[in-house]
Design an enzyme around this catalytic site. Structure first.
Site, PDB file in Angstrom:
ATOM      1  N   ILE A   1     -33.313 139.052  -8.306  1.00  0.00           N
ATOM      2  CA  ILE A   1     -33.946 138.072  -7.416  1.00  0.00           C
ATOM      3  C   ILE A   1     -33.427 138.272  -5.987  1.00  0.00           C
ATOM      4  CG2 ILE A   1     -32.233 136.293  -7.990  1.00  0.00           C
ATOM      5  CD1 ILE A   1     -34.558 134.206  -7.689  1.00  0.00           C
ATOM      6  N   CYS A   2     -34.301 138.002  -5.026  1.00  0.00           N
ATOM      7  CA  CYS A   2     -33.960 138.012  -3.603  1.00  0.00           C
ATOM      8  C   CYS A   2     -33.539 139.414  -3.163  1.00  0.00           C
ATOM      9  CB  CYS A   2     -32.887 136.946  -3.341  1.00  0.00           C
ATOM     10  SG  CYS A   2     -32.544 136.596  -1.618  1.00  0.00           S
ATOM     11  N   HIS A   3     -32.249 139.607  -2.843  1.00  0.00           N
ATOM     12  CA  HIS A   3     -31.726 140.910  -2.442  1.00  0.00           C
ATOM     13  C   HIS A   3     -31.344 141.776  -3.647  1.00  0.00           C
ATOM     14  CE1 HIS A   3     -31.371 138.856   1.437  1.00  0.00           C
ATOM     15  NE2 HIS A   3     -31.117 140.026   2.010  1.00  0.00           N
TER      16      HIS A   3
ATOM     17  N   SER B   1     -38.005 138.444  -8.455  1.00  0.00           N
ATOM     18  CA  SER B   1     -38.482 137.271  -7.711  1.00  0.00           C
ATOM     19  C   SER B   1     -37.974 137.340  -6.286  1.00  0.00           C
ATOM     20  CB  SER B   1     -38.016 135.967  -8.375  1.00  0.00           C
ATOM     21  OG  SER B   1     -38.790 135.679  -9.508  1.00  0.00           O
ATOM     22  N   ARG B   2     -38.525 136.440  -5.442  1.00  0.00           N
ATOM     23  CA  ARG B   2     -38.266 136.513  -3.999  1.00  0.00           C
ATOM     24  C   ARG B   2     -37.099 135.666  -3.518  1.00  0.00           C
ATOM     25  NH1 ARG B   2     -44.240 134.572  -2.661  1.00  0.00           N
ATOM     26  NH2 ARG B   2     -43.296 132.955  -3.941  1.00  0.00           N
TER      27      ARG B   2
END
Length: 177
Positions: free
Chosen positions: A102-104, A151-152
Site C-alpha cells: 500500500i502507498c509507497h 492500494s494507494r
C-alpha cells in the site's frame, strides 16, 4: 491459518501498518514483523504507532510465510535497496504467495524487479516510478492481479484489508488441499 510477514522500516504510515496488522491477527493468522535488524523499535511517521521488529531480514526465510504486507510511508524507501528484502519478496512471488503493498509499498516491488508487466496502484505521486519500472498504473482503491494486492492511501485501507484477507484465505485453502 497463514503466517504473514510485515516488512517494516522507520517512519511507516501508522494506519497502513496498524489496520492490516490488527485485521489479519483478528482473523487468527500469525504475524511476524521483519525489519533490517531484529529487536529494533520503529516509530510511525504520525507518532501514533510503534512496533518492534521480531526478525531481521538476514535471518528471515520466505518458505514458512504465506504472505507479506508492505505498509507505506517512508518505510519502503528504507528497505527497498536491501538485497535480502528484495530476495525475500522475489521468492514469495516465485511461489505465487500474496504480496500486499500500500502507498509507497510498491517501491520494494520496483527495486526487486517485480513490477514489470504488472498492473498496480500506489500513492499517486509514485505512478511515474511504476510506469518507469514497466508496470501499468491504475488509479483505483485496490488492484488485485494474481498474487499482488496494491492500494494507494490510508483512505483505501478497508478495500486493501478486504482483498488482502481474501488473497491470504485462498492461498491457505490451496495449500491445505
Amino acid at each position: 491459518m497463514a503466517k504473514v510477514a510485515f516488512l517494516l522500516g522507520p517512519q511507516f504510515e501508522d494506519s497502513e501498518m496498524q489496520a492490516p496488522y490488527e485485521a489479519i491477527r483478528a482473523e487468527g493468522h500469525e504475524t511476524v514483523i521483519i525489519g533490517l535488524k531484529a529487536g529494533e523499535k520503529l516509530e510511525g511517521k504520525q507518532g501514533k504507532a510503534s512496533y518492534t521488529t521480531e526478525l531481521g531480514i538476514a535471518d528471515a526465510k520466505p518458505e514458512p510465510f504465506d504472505a507479506a504486507v508492505i505498509p507505506g510511508g517512508s518505510s519502503p524507501e528504507a528497505l527497498r535497496n536491501d538485497p535480502s528484502i528484495q530476495s525475500f519478496v522475489q521468492r514469495l512471488d516465485e511461489e505465487k504467495k500474496t504480496i500486499a503493498a500500500i502507498c509507497h509499498g510498491p517501491q520494494i516491488l520496483i527495486s526487486a524487479g517485480l513490477a514489470k508487466g504488472r498492473t498496480l496502484t500506489c500513492y499517486p505521486p509514485l505512478r511515474d516510478d511504476l510506469a518507469n519500472a514497466g508496470a501499468h498504473y491504475v488509479d483505483q482503491e485496490v488492484v488485485v492481479e494474481g498474487n499482488f494486492v496494491s492500494s494507494r492511501t490510508p483512505e483505501d485501507e478497508p478495500a486493501f484489508i478486504r482483498e488482502t484477507l481474501k488473497s491470504i484465505g485462498s492461498r491457505v485453502k490451496q495449500s491445505s488441499r
